[in-house]
Design an enzyme around this catalytic site. Structure first.
Site, PDB file in Angstrom:
ATOM      1  CG  HIS A 235      -2.040   0.949   1.093  1.00  0.00           C
ATOM      2  ND1 HIS A 235      -1.832   2.274   1.194  1.00  0.00           N
ATOM      3  CD2 HIS A 235      -3.549   0.707   1.107  1.00  0.00           C
ATOM      4  CE1 HIS A 235      -2.951   2.782   1.192  1.00  0.00           C
ATOM      5  NE2 HIS A 235      -3.938   1.962   1.019  1.00  0.00           N
ATOM      6  NE  ARG A 255      -3.105   7.771  -1.669  1.00  0.00           N
ATOM      7  CZ  ARG A 255      -3.198   6.582  -2.159  1.00  0.00           C
ATOM      8  NH1 ARG A 255      -3.384   6.439  -3.504  1.00  0.00           N
ATOM      9  NH2 ARG A 255      -3.642   5.500  -1.227  1.00  0.00           N
TER      10      ARG A 255
END
Ligand code: FAD
Length: 598
Positions: A235, A255
């Site tokens: 990740h 994000r």
């Protein structure tokens, strides 16, 4: 030998989302069902899931449907997913989410009162049903309540160490109570593995202590195959500072909700890393990327929301090029882009995580982040409709199963995977048990052998310390089979793994069987080692770069490899062998989806 014995139709190993959903399905199908889990009920890894459950419900964008979700999933996995699993997943996920709501899950809502859906990397439309950034907690709470209300038997803080078989397939499982150290055996014609992932094979990981690859290893040892093991997801955004929390996840929702990535010079670098494969659907300029948050129809996605493998590699390259932060990460900034109140409301757990663990106020400052081992795409090779492994009576669902996510998983697609395939596995396991009713029996010599193997570390004196061996294994995988791989490094890793196998055979523990963490680790380590060997062998064999597997010596994707899976099986001497296998062929009517406008 003192042994507690039980008999069931279906034994589910694991009480995360996949295990609980499987147990509910098996019970509702009339099977006498038990769930066994290493930790306390409600504490499975699923509880940590933050962002949400991907399902094409069309609440945010009516034009979303299962075909778009199917296409996104396949493209995210670089077309190596089992097409049938990706199809079933996309088609059934919306019903599984609605069912969860019927059972009491309280999702965040849109102003019109529908289930709210948020943006995540690789998904064309806002598609993740969520509960703030605590979606996993709500999912587990709901499934757990239903499991208990239905009367499914739960064996918690109990570890399965071996699957038991005869010539026809599964006959049951053997394990021990973590608190007392006493042994327990379950006779059952069907076992569903729902044991989660393998993150503890790596030094920096978002995964909890439970992720030692037990289910992968148990399946392999019992005769099943593991597919796609070379594909490990790093990740892009784990915490990097302070060291005590290194690897802890920073959700992709940061994000999705407007956060951007910057290097130490303050540059928004993701625009330099847009691959051709995704160029058509990715914004060209910062202005277009920023407009996308409010107008998705007329603008393309910001590059920060490219699939995870792309973003993790980009961060890795920035740090290697000397543009990283002091602690070897980059900056994730939402503070300068969204009001403090919005951040606290949308990302409450992130706010507290940084405040309490790093003394950083994310409404005022950027977060320091870097890649962390997060998820394994590889797992037990299963039939896509029933989740049955090569071994009759053995089923696998959730992170322990392979095929669904191809070479890279999209965020949000795991929680939906757990629900869709957990249910399918439970139903198929119940059906198999009906056919085998009264035909299975536990062999006494196999039980005695399982007990002997479990107690062996107590019989050796002055042997290897489990913690030292675990440290060396994690360091090996981190250094030599990490985000960027080369043949000489992986050969070195395999040599070290062979040496570690000898050390594991010489592990010794002190004390007694009552709650003895050193002993527990000594029993987990052979699983971690076997899984690490599968990853390293498959990664060495696949001479191309695709999704979660990047070879510095073979940097491009190779069309031939795009039609090939690697399947690990066990050799007679306890090692691992890797075989090439043709990828299942997608039917033409589904292939048409990829010709439509992205
Ligand atoms: P788990 O939930 O891990 O459950 C495994 C179970 O198996 C546990 O009960 C464990 O005790 C048991 N077990 C293991 N070995 C044994 C054994 N030998 N004997 C007995 N029991 C055993 N995915 C998403 O889709 N959306 C997200 O927003 C998201 N956020 C995430 C955030 C974090 C921090 C992390 C780490 C992952 C996230 N993921 C997310 C991924 C997702 O949470 C996992 O892939 C998923 O929860 C795995 O569920 P599972 O049911 O397969 O296994």
């Amino acid at each position: 030998m003192e042994l507690e014995r039980h008999a069931y139709d279906v034994v589910v190993v694991g009480a995360g989302g996949a295990g609980l959903r499987a147990a509910i399905a098996a019970h509702e199908d009339g099977a006498r069902t038990a769930v066994v889990c290493k930790s306390l009920l409600g504490k499975a890894h699923t509880v940590m899931a933050e962002g949400g459950i991907a399902a094409a419900m069309g609440n945010a964008y009516p034009e979303d449907d299962w075909r778009v979700h199917f296409r996104d999933t396949m493209r995210g996995g670089k077309m190596l997913n089992h097409w049938r699993m990706a199809q079933l997943h996309a088609q059934e996920a919306p019903d599984r989410v609605r069912e969860l709501e019927d059972w009491g899950a309280l999702f965040d809502r849109t102003p019109d009162g529908l289930i709210s859906q948020r943006d995540f990397g690789g998904h064309r439309y806002a598609r993740l049903a969520h509960v703030g950034d605590r979606t996993g907690l709500e999912l587990i709470r709901t499934l757990q309540q239903r499991t208990v209300a239905l009367g499914v038997d739960v064996f918690m803080e109990c570890t399965v160490t071996r699957l038991l078989t005869d010539e026809e397939g599964i006959t049951g499982a053997f394990g021990y109570w973590r608190e007392s150290g006493r042994f327990v055996a379950w006779e059952a014609p069907s076992v569903v593995l729902a044991t989660g992932g393998i993150g503890k094979a790596y030094k920096v990981t978002s995964n909890s202590w439970e992720y030692t690859g037990d289910g992968h290893s148990l399946a392999l040892q019992a005769g099943a195959g593991l597919v796609n093991m070379e594909f490990v997801q790093f990740h892009p955004t784990g915490m990097v500072w302070p060291p005590s929390v290194r690897g802890l996840l920073v959700t992709e929702s940061v994000r999705g909700d407007g956060g951007i990535l910057k290097n130490s010079a303050g540059n928004r670098f993701m625009f330099d890393y847009i691959p051709d494969f995704f160029r058509k659907e990715t914004a060209e300029s910062e202005e277009e990327a920023d407009r996308w948050y409010t107008d998705k129809k007329n603008n393309r996605r910001p590059p920060e929301l490219l699939p995870r493998d792309e973003v993790a590699r980009a961060i890795n390259s920035e740090v290697k090029a000397g543009r990283g932060t002091e602690h070897g990460g980059v900056w994730l900034d939402i503070a300068s882009r969204r009001p403090a109140e919005y951040i606290r409301k949308r990302l409450p757990s992130m706010y507290h995580q940084f405040k309490e663990l790093a003394d950083v106020d994310i409404t005022r400052e950027a977060m320091e982040i870097g890649p962390t081992c997060h998820y394994v795409m590889g797992g037990v090779e299963v039939d896509p409709d029933t989740q049955e492994a090569r071994l009759p009576g053995l089923f696998a669902a959730g992170e322990v199963a392979g095929g669904m996510h191809g070479s890279n998983r999209l965020g949000g697609n795991s929680l939906s995977d757990l629900l869709v395939f957990g249910r399918r596995a439970g139903t198929a396991a119940a059906e198999h048990a009906r056919k085998r009713a009264g035909l299975v029996e536990l062999a006494e010599d196999a039980l005695a052998d399982a007990a002997r193997a479990a107690l062996a570390p107590f019989d050796r004196e002055g042997g290897e310390n489990p913690y030292a061996v675990q440290h060396d294994l994690q360091q090996t995988m981190h250094d030599l089979v990490g985000i960027i791989r080369t043949a000489p490094e992986m050969e070195q890793a395999l040599a070290r793994i062979a040496a570690l196998r000898d050390r594991i055979a010489a592990l010794s523990v002190e004390g007694h069987r009552q709650y003895n963490p050193g002993w527990h680790l000594a029993l987990d380590l052979p699983h971690l080692l076997l899984v690490s060997e599968c990853i390293a062998r498959a990664a060495l064999e696949r001479e191309e770069s695709r999704g979660g597997h990047t070879r510095d010596d073979f940097p491009a994707a190779d069309p031939e490899w795009g039609r090939t899976n690697l399947v690990c099986t066990r050799t007679a001497d306890g090692g691992v062998t890797v075989a090439r296998q043709a990828l299942p062929q997608m039917p033409p009517e589904l292939a048409e989806v990829f010709e439509e406008q992205p």
